[in-house]
Design a protein around this motif. Structure first.
Motif, PDB file in Angstrom:
ATOM      1  N   GLY A 242      82.179 -15.369  43.240  1.00 26.30           N
ATOM      2  CA  GLY A 242      83.099 -15.876  42.151  1.00 26.30           C
ATOM      3  C   GLY A 242      82.451 -15.474  40.829  1.00 26.30           C
ATOM      4  N   ARG A 243      81.780 -14.511  40.706  1.00 26.74           N
ATOM      5  CA  ARG A 243      80.953 -14.266  39.459  1.00 26.74           C
ATOM      6  C   ARG A 243      81.964 -14.130  38.260  1.00 26.74           C
ATOM      7  N   ASN A 244      81.547 -14.499  36.777  1.00 23.79           N
ATOM      8  CA  ASN A 244      82.417 -14.195  35.936  1.00 23.79           C
ATOM      9  C   ASN A 244      82.059 -12.820  35.339  1.00 23.79           C
TER      10      ASN A 244
ATOM     11  N   SER B 265      85.793 -20.306  33.762  1.00 15.89           N
ATOM     12  CA  SER B 265      86.161 -19.165  34.937  1.00 15.89           C
ATOM     13  C   SER B 265      86.879 -18.053  34.720  1.00 15.89           C
TER      14      SER B 265
END
Length: 191
Positions: free
Chosen positions: A16-18, A156
């Motif tokens: 879920g990294r930005n 996010s």
């Protein structure tokens, strides 16, 4: 002389990294640059265990196939844009580990920084500057820093302000200038 090759190193592998959206933004901004070809190097595609080489990287005596492959990847570039999150007032562990694996492959090359975090990732960049100085990487002054509060919706969804466009252009200009000069340095060292 051939065009410069610049790696945009995505320094986060967190689910879920930005960072992927930020790295994609960098790639979009860099795609039409006349002086260099920019390529994404995602650390998720280069799984390196916690540093497992018996000898210090400065010896260049790499044993692991993963290390040899990583060395060949980094050696092929003239410069780097490090896209880094800020974790605990520093860069990510996975990026630090990837940097620590090598030595000569980083030498006499140039780097720029794009960061993101609650304070724009500024502290991560400061740590990267110190680490890369030890590896003989010339880092440019211009950096691009994205705030989780102002450049991400709900922390996010990446929605960067247009104010960052000019900073990115300056970063690319500085990086390409230094990368070109250091290519000449590396040619002189090899002669």
């Amino acid at each position: 002389m051939s065009k410069l090759k610049i790696a945009v190193i995505l320094g986060s592998t967190r689910p879920g990294r930005n960072g992927k959206a930020v790295a994609d933004w960098v790639m979009t901004r860099a795609k039409d640059r006349a002086g260099a070809d920019y390529e994404l190097v995602d650390l998720a595609d280069h799984p390196l265990p916690h540093l497992d080489e018996a000898y210090p990287p400065s010896f260049g005596n790499y044993a692991g196939d993963h290390t040899k492959a990583w060395a060949a990847t980094i050696d092929s570039y003239d410069g780097f844009v490090f896209v880094t999150p800020e974790y605990n007032h520093s860069t990510s562990g996975v990026l630090k580990n990837a940097i620590d694996y090598l030595y000569k492959e980083w030498n006499n090359k140039a780097a720029g920084f794009v960061s993101y975090g609650s304070l724009g990732g500024a502290r991560a960049i400061e740590h990267l500057r110190a680490m890369l100085s030890e590896l003989q990487v010339a880092h440019v002054r211009q950096q691009v820093s994205f705030s989780l509060f102002h450049d991400f919706e709900n922390f996010s969804v990446f929605q960067p302000s247009q104010i960052h466009d000019a900073s990115a252009d300056t970063l690319f200009d500085q990086l390409e200038s230094w990368a070109g000069a250091l290519r000449q340095v590396r040619a002189g060292v090899a002669a």
